[in-house]
Every structure is written in structure tokens, then in C-alpha cells.
Scaffold this active site. Structure first.
Site, short mmCIF file in Angstrom:
data_model
loop_
_atom_site.label_atom_id
_atom_site.label_comp_id
_atom_site.label_asym_id
_atom_site.label_seq_id
_atom_site.Cartn_x
_atom_site.Cartn_y
_atom_site.Cartn_z
N GLN A 63 0.91 -1.05 -0.02
CA GLN A 63 0.00 0.11 0.00
C GLN A 63 0.92 1.18 -0.18
O GLN A 63 1.32 1.71 -0.96
CB GLN A 63 -0.91 -0.08 1.09
N ASP A 64 1.37 1.87 1.36
CA ASP A 64 2.07 2.99 1.30
C ASP A 64 3.30 2.50 2.34
O ASP A 64 3.21 1.50 2.89
CB ASP A 64 1.47 4.16 1.67
N PRO A 65 4.20 3.42 2.06
CA PRO A 65 5.54 2.87 2.90
C PRO A 65 5.33 2.80 4.36
O PRO A 65 4.65 3.65 5.01
CB PRO A 65 6.38 3.82 2.48
#
Length: 229
Positions: A63-65
Site C-alpha cells: 500500500q504505502d511505505p
């Protein structure tokens, strides 16, 4: 200086000139100047640096970091050596152990996978410290959609591992019948027991690659404690 130095560069050259990307770049300049943003700006495109287009065999979408200090380094699910293994990755290692018998390593540094052709791609490539999804909707989704579309165009069969709703939203971009899509709930502690555990993605990936004459992935991440001496 070119952002990418391998075979992704000509494929994404146009993307870097599009209005949405130029706007995203200005947003990121200001964010990196005024806030703590992860990963380090030199690590943003590591998924593409470590896994050239020609080498892609598997896409593992995140998804995101990670948004904690020292965790993110540009590869989905991976953390730098010396950083505790986050819960989702611990569950990935548990499934890997149950699926292929790999021992559970003392680190979560997944560069070995990336170097074998596993594209460890987040759908959003940056995040503010401590604020999950803070860079969602700023333009990264267009960019990573293009990356997925380019992999979809490959003649070589590729496995797409789509874990969780966020990753599964990208399924409509994978239209090439040569490729294999393996879906499961996200490995997060909140959802892993709902079907992530026991879905055996690693052996299924290797069986598919082998069937199509491609080298399987060596999924074992080695301990680094001994090597650090």
C-alpha cells in the site's frame, strides 16, 4: 540526471513529464523540505532500481511505505537490517515457513527477492512520518498504475500477488491471460487469519514459473546476525 538508470527509464520517460507527475514532484519537494517523509528521497524508486523490467517475474503489491523511523527503504513490506520485523511481514514469513519450510529469519530485508525478479511495489511511494496514507491521492496511484500496465504487457508470464483490498483494486489493470493472479486477505494481524494463512502463494508462484520455463524464486531470506560480525 535521469531518475532511473535501467530499462525502466525509457518505458517511464513519458510518465515523468505528465502534468500530474510534475505536480506530484512539486508537492514532494515541499513535503521533504518541511516535514519528515519516508523513505529517504534517494530510496523512493528502489523497487524499480532493484528489479529491472526485463527481470520481473513476480509483482508483490503493497500500500504505502512504513511510516516509522528507519523502516521504509523503497521496497514493499521490506525493512532495513537492524529494524524489527513489522507484524505483516512476520505473518508473511510464517506463511512462507508453513508453505515451503523456510526458516524465519532475524531480519526483514527483502532485497534478495527484488534481485531475483520480485517487484516489491507500493501503490503509493511516499508517506509522512507517523501518518499512514498521508500521500494517498497525490498522484502516485497514476504512476504505479502505469508500472502495473507495463508489466501486464510483458510476454513472459508473471505472477501478481494481490493481498488485501487495496492491492486487489489493481486487478482490472491485469488483463493479459499469460499472467497468474493470486489473491488473499492482507497479511496484517487484523486480517491474516481470514484466508492469508494457508493460501500458499510461494509454492504456487514457483510452480507457475517452473511450468512456464522460468527460474523459480529462492524465497529464503537468510539471517544476517552471523554475517554482521
Amino acid at each position: 540526471m535521469p531518475i532511473l538508470k535501467n530499462d525502466w527509464a525509457p518505458l517511464l520517460e513519458e510518465e515523468f513529464q505528465k502534468p500530474y507527475y510534475l505536480k506530484l514532484r512539486e508537492f514532494l519537494k515541499e513535503e521533504y523540505r518541511t516535514r519528515t517523509i519516508y523513505p529517504d528521497m534517494h530510496d523512493i524508486f528502489n523497487a524499480l532500481h532493484y528489479t529491472p523490467y526485463a527481470n520481473v517475474k513476480v509483482v508483490l503489491l503493497g500500500q504505502d511505505p512504513y511510516h516509522g523511523p528507519g523502516q521504509a527503504h523503497g521496497l514493499s513490506f521490506s525493512v532495513k537490517p537492524g529494524v524489527p520485523v513489522p507484524p505483516s511481514l512476520a505473518n508473511i514469513f510464517k506463511e512462507l515457513h508453513d508453505d515451503l519450510g523456510c526458516y524465519i529469519p532475524d531480519n526483514g530485508y527483502l532485497v534478495k527477492w527484488a534481485e531475483q525478479g520480485v517487484l516489491l511495489l507500493n501503490t503509493v511511494l511516499t508517506v509522512r512520518r507517523g501518518q499512514a496514507n498521508s500521500h494517498r491521492g497525490k498522484g502516485w496511484e497514476y504512476f504505479t498504475d502505469r508500472v502495473i500496465e507495463l508489466v501486464n504487457e510483458k510476454d513472459d508470464p508473471v505472477v501478481f500477488l494481490l493481498w488485501g483490498r487495496n492491492a486487489q483494486e489493481k486487478k482490472e489493470r491485469i488483463t493479459n491471460p499469460r499472467h497468474l493472479i493470486i489473491e488473499a486477505p492482507h497479511p496484517s494481524p487484523f486480517s491474516a487469519a481470514r484466508g492469508f494463512f494457508g493460501h500458499r502463494p510461494f509454492s504456487r508462484t514457483n510452480a507457475f514459473l517452473t511450468k512456464h520455463g522460468r527460474e523459480p524464486i529462492d524465497w529464503q531470506i537468510e539471517n544476517i546476525g552471523a554475517r554482521a560480525e
